[in-house]
Scaffold this motif. Structure first.
Motif, PDB file in Angstrom:
ATOM      1  N   THR A   1       0.872  -1.177   0.000  1.00  0.00           N
ATOM      2  CA  THR A   1       0.000   0.000   0.000  1.00  0.00           C
ATOM      3  C   THR A   1       0.904   1.220   0.000  1.00  0.00           C
ATOM      4  O   THR A   1       1.689   1.404   0.927  1.00  0.00           O
TER       5      THR A   1
ATOM      6  N   ALA B   1       1.051   5.481  -0.476  1.00  0.00           N
ATOM      7  CA  ALA B   1       0.222   6.683  -0.457  1.00  0.00           C
ATOM      8  C   ALA B   1       1.099   7.920  -0.478  1.00  0.00           C
ATOM      9  O   ALA B   1       2.275   7.860  -0.099  1.00  0.00           O
TER      10      ALA B   1
ATOM     11  N   VAL C   1      -4.045   6.906  -2.678  1.00  0.00           N
ATOM     12  CA  VAL C   1      -3.528   5.576  -2.394  1.00  0.00           C
ATOM     13  C   VAL C   1      -3.262   4.845  -3.705  1.00  0.00           C
ATOM     14  O   VAL C   1      -3.951   5.070  -4.706  1.00  0.00           O
TER      15      VAL C   1
ATOM     16  N   TYR D   1      -8.854  -0.587  -3.270  1.00  0.00           N
ATOM     17  CA  TYR D   1      -8.926   0.311  -2.124  1.00  0.00           C
ATOM     18  C   TYR D   1     -10.099   1.258  -2.234  1.00  0.00           C
ATOM     19  O   TYR D   1     -10.475   1.675  -3.331  1.00  0.00           O
ATOM     20  N   LYS D   2     -10.600   1.628  -1.087  1.00  0.00           N
ATOM     21  CA  LYS D   2     -11.518   2.755  -0.994  1.00  0.00           C
ATOM     22  C   LYS D   2     -10.908   3.700   0.034  1.00  0.00           C
ATOM     23  O   LYS D   2     -10.514   3.267   1.125  1.00  0.00           O
ATOM     24  N   THR D   3     -10.782   4.960  -0.336  1.00  0.00           N
ATOM     25  CA  THR D   3     -10.256   5.948   0.600  1.00  0.00           C
ATOM     26  C   THR D   3     -11.393   6.455   1.469  1.00  0.00           C
ATOM     27  O   THR D   3     -12.387   6.975   0.954  1.00  0.00           O
TER      28      THR D   3
ATOM     29  N   SER E   1      -8.825  11.557   3.916  1.00  0.00           N
ATOM     30  CA  SER E   1      -7.435  11.956   3.768  1.00  0.00           C
ATOM     31  C   SER E   1      -7.343  13.449   4.021  1.00  0.00           C
ATOM     32  O   SER E   1      -8.337  14.168   3.897  1.00  0.00           O
TER      33      SER E   1
ATOM     34  N   ILE F   1      -4.007   9.474   5.554  1.00  0.00           N
ATOM     35  CA  ILE F   1      -4.997   8.811   4.712  1.00  0.00           C
ATOM     36  C   ILE F   1      -5.512   7.601   5.474  1.00  0.00           C
ATOM     37  O   ILE F   1      -4.770   6.975   6.251  1.00  0.00           O
ATOM     38  N   GLU F   2      -6.802   7.311   5.305  1.00  0.00           N
ATOM     39  CA  GLU F   2      -7.358   6.062   5.808  1.00  0.00           C
ATOM     40  C   GLU F   2      -8.019   5.352   4.644  1.00  0.00           C
ATOM     41  O   GLU F   2      -8.846   5.932   3.932  1.00  0.00           O
ATOM     42  N   VAL F   3      -7.643   4.090   4.472  1.00  0.00           N
ATOM     43  CA  VAL F   3      -8.195   3.300   3.368  1.00  0.00           C
ATOM     44  C   VAL F   3      -8.734   1.985   3.908  1.00  0.00           C
ATOM     45  O   VAL F   3      -8.308   1.499   4.964  1.00  0.00           O
TER      46      VAL F   3
ATOM     47  N   CYS G   1      -8.846  -1.816   2.418  1.00  0.00           N
ATOM     48  CA  CYS G   1      -8.260  -2.609   1.336  1.00  0.00           C
ATOM     49  C   CYS G   1      -8.962  -3.952   1.239  1.00  0.00           C
ATOM     50  O   CYS G   1      -9.105  -4.667   2.239  1.00  0.00           O
TER      51      CYS G   1
ATOM     52  N   SER H   1      -3.062   7.665  -9.291  1.00  0.00           N
ATOM     53  CA  SER H   1      -2.669   6.545  -8.430  1.00  0.00           C
ATOM     54  C   SER H   1      -1.651   5.631  -9.118  1.00  0.00           C
ATOM     55  O   SER H   1      -1.083   4.746  -8.490  1.00  0.00           O
TER      56      SER H   1
END
Ligand code: HEM
Ligand SMILES: *[C@@H]1O[C@H](CO)[C@@H](O)[C@H](O)[C@H]1NC(C)=O
Length: 217
Positions: free
Chosen positions: A97, A99, A108, A127-129, A132, A141-143, A145, A179
């Motif tokens: 991962t 970012a 990401v 991934y889905k963010t 961020s 950032i928070e993802v 996965c 990305s």
């Protein structure tokens, strides 16, 4: 419960590459702890690296067998152009991962490396963010996965120990909005050995609700 881990931070002599030796400023100690967000009902396993390296936080749904979705937060000093997390504990043959900051948000990227050369895009992890941000000192950032808990050749252990690794570069990526941007070779990396995921376990319904609501915010 707080454990101390030794970082393998070796100054590698890159004689074979004929390149300059990178200066590795990772500190010798990294700590793990349980971090409960003040903004949600999610508690994460926090892996705090020292110096100018990021903090990584992981949460997984409790009671699930791999493959399951994983939450990852990266809190990085603004001095870093990209930060990566290796789910299988090394650069090669595991989901990476990566970012980086983009304006006042972050992006990401899913990567995979078959060797010690620039990793390529890895479509088996998606991934889905969830959020961020970037301010004067940090980008975050928070993802979530899908595809980081199990891969060809390995998977996370929910009962035993896991080895994770990280890498960072001080150089900004060339196309931050994309990305699939090219990224520079790392200026630092560290191994995070023997990590027990028990502090990362969140009840499945809480995990799913969080992913759903954070994603639609
Ligand atoms: C242009 C991109 C990259 C290049 C050219 C590259 C190259 C290398 C090389 C040559 C090494 C061997 C040690 C050294 O010479 O420093 C290495 C080690 C390492 N890299 Fe990368 N790397 C890249 C991106 C990444 C990314 C995105 C990650 C993680 C997300 C990563 C994680 C690691 C780790 C953890 C090690 C040490 C453990 C191991 O050798 O597997 N690298 N890399
Ligand atoms: C900047 O972001 C970091 C990471 O989210 C946070 O800890 C810090 O408090 C923020 N600084 C300001 C001035 O808001």
């Amino acid at each position: 419960m707080r454990s101390l881990f030794l970082t393998i931070a070796t100054c590698v002599l890159l004689a074979s590459r004929g390149a300059a030796v990178p200066s590795l400023d990772v500190e010798k100690r990294q700590t793990t702890s349980k971090y409960c967000s003040p903004d949600s009902n999610i508690c994460y396993l926090e892996i705090a690296t020292r110096g100018t390296n990021p903090v990584y936080r992981i949460a997984i749904p409790d009671g699930s067998a791999a493959p399951f979705d994983t939450l990852l937060q990266i809190i990085s000093p603004v001095s870093l152009g990209w930060a990566g997390f290796a789910w299988g504990g090394g650069m090669t043959l595991n989901p990476l991962t990566v970012a980086w900051p983009n304006g006042n948000k972050a992006v990401v990227s899913s990567r995979w490396a078959s060797g010690h050369t620039a990793p390529t895009t890895y479509s088996q992890a998606t991934y889905k963010t969830l959020s961020s941000s970037k301010n004067a000192t940090h980008w975050t950032i928070e993802v979530v996965c899908s595809g980081c808990s199990k891969w060809s050749g390995g998977q996370l252990s929910t009962s035993g120990l896991n080895t994770f690794a990280f890498a960072v570069s001080k150089t900004p990526v060339s196309q931050p909005a994309s990305s699939s941007s090219a990224i520079n070779y790392h200026s630092n990396f560290g191994m995070l050995p023997a990590t027990d995921l028990s502090a990362a376990k969140v009840p499945l319904s809480v995990f799913q609700q969080y992913v759903k609501s954070a994603g639609s915010a």
